[in-house]
Design a protein around this motif. Structure first.
Motif, PDB file in Angstrom:
ATOM      1  N   THR A  43       6.840  -9.162  -0.462  1.00 44.84           N
ATOM      2  CA  THR A  43       6.219  -8.368   0.601  1.00 44.84           C
ATOM      3  C   THR A  43       4.886  -8.966   1.021  1.00 44.84           C
ATOM      4  O   THR A  43       4.252  -9.708   0.274  1.00 44.84           O
ATOM      5  CB  THR A  43       5.942  -6.922   0.136  1.00 44.84           C
ATOM      6  N   ASN A  44       4.471  -8.624   2.235  1.00 45.17           N
ATOM      7  CA  ASN A  44       3.060  -8.715   2.599  1.00 45.17           C
ATOM      8  C   ASN A  44       2.647  -7.302   3.005  1.00 45.17           C
ATOM      9  O   ASN A  44       3.342  -6.327   2.676  1.00 45.17           O
ATOM     10  CB  ASN A  44       2.801  -9.764   3.683  1.00 45.17           C
ATOM     11  N   ALA A  45       1.555  -7.145   3.715  1.00 43.77           N
ATOM     12  CA  ALA A  45       1.062  -5.808   4.029  1.00 43.77           C
ATOM     13  C   ALA A  45       2.010  -4.997   4.902  1.00 43.77           C
ATOM     14  O   ALA A  45       2.018  -3.760   4.848  1.00 43.77           O
ATOM     15  CB  ALA A  45      -0.300  -5.908   4.713  1.00 43.77           C
ATOM     16  N   THR A  46       2.842  -5.672   5.698  1.00 47.34           N
ATOM     17  CA  THR A  46       3.676  -4.958   6.659  1.00 47.34           C
ATOM     18  C   THR A  46       5.180  -5.143   6.489  1.00 47.34           C
ATOM     19  O   THR A  46       5.956  -4.335   7.015  1.00 47.34           O
ATOM     20  CB  THR A  46       3.340  -5.410   8.093  1.00 47.34           C
ATOM     21  N   THR A  47       5.617  -6.162   5.761  1.00 47.28           N
ATOM     22  CA  THR A  47       7.015  -6.574   5.831  1.00 47.28           C
ATOM     23  C   THR A  47       7.652  -6.798   4.461  1.00 47.28           C
ATOM     24  O   THR A  47       7.002  -7.313   3.542  1.00 47.28           O
ATOM     25  CB  THR A  47       7.133  -7.862   6.657  1.00 47.28           C
ATOM     26  N   LEU A  48       8.911  -6.437   4.358  1.00 42.65           N
ATOM     27  CA  LEU A  48       9.727  -6.689   3.173  1.00 42.65           C
ATOM     28  C   LEU A  48      10.649  -7.868   3.426  1.00 42.65           C
ATOM     29  O   LEU A  48      11.289  -7.955   4.478  1.00 42.65           O
ATOM     30  CB  LEU A  48      10.565  -5.452   2.851  1.00 42.65           C
TER      31      LEU A  48
END
Length: 296
Positions: free
Chosen positions: A147-152
């Motif tokens: 993940t990052n802050a917005t996306t899986l």
């Protein structure tokens, strides 16, 4: 690479507290014994307790005494898995309390707003609803999640291709092929090709990846920056994306974590945790000995 394209796809969830999963059935790729939120550093000690770094070298506060296996974080929240049951718990730092929110999982990862888990048998991905014990299906057979802050992102269990999840549409898109590892900053995804001969940056267009470095052992990210370790020397390098240049900033390591303004590593012999000064090659110890940290 360039992580070369192909494709992904609900079942047994890491939902309400479940029975313990035998050790031989639990995968460990997501194992983390040193982890950070945006402002706090955490570790699991040799006796499996969780501690929080106070900001003063050598000073740590115990926040969980029960045996703990893994730490999972996003920018604001710490999660941990219990060594006995495998259940996942959420830490409320203001109240200094832990709440069991789900059962065992093969892997966990969090965006800024969502926590995801892979079922113990890797047959599905689930998203935590925010209500303890309630998880919703988000994807099918999965090897690992990132993940990052917005996306899986996830790699599937068949061809190991990497896919991106669009939560609003509940859809998955294959964006690249297999990779030895993947990691993401707030707005960029990076991968190492399977033979470790190169590191690539995802362009945003499925199947299109650009080379950013040659032979690479491991990759790590902070919210803004990519870091790699060299396959020969083991040294830690920092990537300046604007200049397309690399700078050696540290020696061989066994684990890595980053808050929003500080990098931390564990020495290769796992004896010491170091904090980066911001000057290449200059790190200072914040505790010795370090916890029993496994490679990230």
């Amino acid at each position: 690479m360039a992580p070369e394209p192909s494709q992904p796809a609900a079942s047994q969830d890491p939902a309400a507290p479940a029975k313990p999963v035998p050790a031989e059935q639990q995968a460990t790729p997501g194992l983390r014994k040193l982890a950070a939120t945006g402002s706090r550093l955490y570790r699991i000690t040799a006796n499996s307790q969780v501690e929080e770094y106070t900001g003063t070298a050598g000073s740590w506060t115990t926040i969980r005494r029960e045996p703990t296996d893994r730490l999972i974080t996003n920018a604001t929240t710490l999660y941990a898995t219990d060594s006995g049951s495998g259940n996942i718990l959420e830490y409320d730092r203001a109240k200094k309390t832990w709440t069991v929110i789900g059962g065992p999982g093969a892997d966990f990862a969090a965006t800024a707003d969502q926590l995801y888990g892979v079922s113990p048998d890797h047959s599905a991905i689930f998203e935590y609803s925010g209500t303890p014990g309630l998880w919703h299906p988000a994807g099918e057979a999965t090897d690992r999640i990132f993940t990052n802050a917005t996306t899986l992102y996830a790699t599937n269990t068949t061809d190991r291709n990497i896919q991106q999840y669009e939560r609003a549409k509940k859809t998955w898109t294959v964006i690249g092929g297999p990779g030895a590892d993947f990691a993401a900053t707030a707005d960029r995804l990076y991968g190492i090709n399977p033979d470790h001969l190169g590191t690539y940056e995802y362009s945003g267009t499925p199947g299109v990846w650009y080379p950013v470095r040659g032979a690479t052992d491991r990759i790590f990210t902070s919210g803004t920056t990519l870091y790699t370790t060299d396959t020969t020397s083991g040294k830690l390098y920092e990537y300046d994306r604007t200049k397309k240049s690399w700078t050696a900033i540290g020696d061989r390591l066994s684990a890595f974590a980053a808050t929003k303004d500080r990098l931390y590593t564990v020495s290769a012999d796992r004896s010491t945790i170091h904090a980066y000064s911001g000057t290449p090659g200059t790190w200072f110890p914040i505790n010795s000995p370090a916890p029993d940290v496994l490679p990230s």
